[in-house]
Motif scaffolding. Structure first.
Motif, mmCIF file in Angstrom:
data_model
loop_
_atom_site.group_PDB
_atom_site.id
_atom_site.type_symbol
_atom_site.label_atom_id
_atom_site.label_comp_id
_atom_site.label_asym_id
_atom_site.label_seq_id
_atom_site.Cartn_x
_atom_site.Cartn_y
_atom_site.Cartn_z
ATOM 1 N N GLY A 134 -2.267 -14.511 4.107
ATOM 2 C CA GLY A 134 -2.171 -14.342 2.795
ATOM 3 C C GLY A 134 -1.562 -12.967 2.186
ATOM 4 N N SER A 135 -1.910 -12.115 2.978
ATOM 5 C CA SER A 135 -1.308 -10.572 2.341
ATOM 6 C C SER A 135 0.055 -10.584 2.631
ATOM 7 C CB SER A 135 -2.213 -9.494 2.887
ATOM 8 O OG SER A 135 -2.030 -9.604 4.307
ATOM 9 N N ILE A 136 0.542 -10.851 3.811
ATOM 10 C CA ILE A 136 2.036 -10.869 3.973
ATOM 11 C C ILE A 136 2.596 -11.812 3.137
ATOM 12 C CG2 ILE A 136 3.632 -11.451 5.829
ATOM 13 C CD1 ILE A 136 1.500 -10.519 7.967
ATOM 14 N N ALA A 137 2.202 -13.067 3.003
ATOM 15 C CA ALA A 137 3.017 -14.067 2.173
ATOM 16 C C ALA A 137 3.040 -13.729 0.640
ATOM 17 C CB ALA A 137 2.015 -15.315 2.227
ATOM 18 N N LEU A 138 1.829 -12.944 0.126
ATOM 19 C CA LEU A 138 1.849 -12.387 -1.178
ATOM 20 C C LEU A 138 3.058 -11.228 -1.407
ATOM 21 C CD1 LEU A 138 -1.890 -12.288 -2.099
ATOM 22 C CD2 LEU A 138 -0.034 -13.988 -2.892
ATOM 23 N N VAL A 142 6.336 -13.166 -1.469
ATOM 24 C CA VAL A 142 6.398 -13.795 -2.873
ATOM 25 C C VAL A 142 6.659 -13.079 -3.773
ATOM 26 C CG1 VAL A 142 5.366 -15.379 -4.272
ATOM 27 C CG2 VAL A 142 5.295 -15.955 -1.864
ATOM 28 N N PHE A 143 5.737 -11.776 -3.828
ATOM 29 C CA PHE A 143 5.980 -10.935 -5.172
ATOM 30 C C PHE A 143 6.646 -9.689 -4.840
ATOM 31 C CE2 PHE A 143 1.689 -13.600 -5.756
ATOM 32 C CZ PHE A 143 2.157 -14.132 -7.021
ATOM 33 N N GLN A 144 7.553 -9.740 -4.036
ATOM 34 C CA GLN A 144 8.319 -8.456 -3.660
ATOM 35 C C GLN A 144 9.040 -7.900 -4.776
ATOM 36 O OE1 GLN A 144 11.722 -9.087 -1.164
ATOM 37 N NE2 GLN A 144 11.949 -11.421 -1.619
#
Length: 261
Positions: free
Chosen positions: A72-76, A79-81
């Motif tokens: 999840g941390s990588i995905a966040l 997504v929120f870059q």
């Protein structure tokens, strides 16, 4: 039980909670009114469902949801870059502004800088006022530095000194460079006809065209500011940090740009 809890509560815990609350509020203020809010709600619901199925000991669903949570941390970050970029830019900008204020107060050279900025802004203000009268659409971006990979790849390199006639010529309706934005860095027109990212904010008025959305978009992902001259109404607008001041006068525009420079 309550007394033992209170006895273990320290002053640093209060400071810790206060700082976390500030960070949460600051992050929310950055993503408020954008699609990122809906994504964040979806992530929170996803994590809530994971906690429920884990508590109910539903092993298969727990394994499936747990697999997503583990990355999840990588995905966040992916997504929120843009939001993370904006957050870091805001932090860096505040530190930089304080450092510059301290430096100029130490040197005592504010009057000379103000005079230089006034001379630099005069052809820009004059050009915007002239284009507003003739209802010539324009978009000018004032960036702190020239990102060649970002700006030059989407526009035409100019690298010329600023003049009223040059700005008006670029945005003339018959000019091949009139579409897109002019990027100004260090008192020079660096590029023209640049394609900017459009804002994905859901709170923008319906009458906003591509120029206004591009001006807001570029100020959302960078510390640049933008000036828009509407082709339909001739009104001038000033965009900063994803917000826009509508229908400003040329005097107000000059004061806003002076404050930034």
């Amino acid at each position: 039980m309550d007394s033992s809890f209170l006895s273990g509560f320290r002053l640093l815990d209060i400071v810790d909670i206060f700082l976390v609350a500030i960070i949460i509020y600051y992050v929310y203020s950055l993503i408020r009114g954008t699609i990122a809010v809906n994504i964040l709600i979806g992530v929170a619901l996803f994590y809530g469902i994971y906690l429920i199925v884990k508590q109910m000991e539903m092993r298969l669903l727990t394994e499936i949801f747990g697999g997503f949570i583990s990355v999840g941390s990588i995905a966040l970050i992916v997504v929120f870059q843009q939001e993370i970029r904006r957050f870091l830019l805001h932090v860096g900008k505040n530190i930089s502004m304080r450092r510059k204020k301290y430096l100029w107060s130490f040197l005592g050279n504010r009057k000379a800088v103000a005079q230089e900025n006034t001379e630099f802004l005069k052809p820009i203000i004059d050009a915007c006022r002239s284009m507003a009268k003739s209802r010539t659409g324009a978009l000018l971006v004032f960036a702190k530095y020239f990102d060649e990979e970002y700006y030059q790849s989407s526009g035409e390199l100019i690298d010329a000194h600023i003049s009223k006639r040059l700005i008006e010529s670029i945005f003339n309706k018959n000019s091949p460079l009139h579409d897109g934005a002019v990027v100004i860095v260090d008192n020079k027109i660096m590029s023209a006809s640049c394609v900017l990212p459009l804002s994905d904010s859901e709170d923008l008025p319906l009458q906003f065209g591509l120029r206004h959305r591009a001006a807001i978009g570029v100020t959302e992902i960078s510390d640049a500011v933008a000036v828009v001259v509407s082709e339909e109404t001739g009104e001038m607008s000033f965009a900063k940090d994803g917000n826009v001041n509508m229908n400003i006068t040329h005097e107000e525009l000059e004061e806003l740009l002076k404050a930034e420079l």
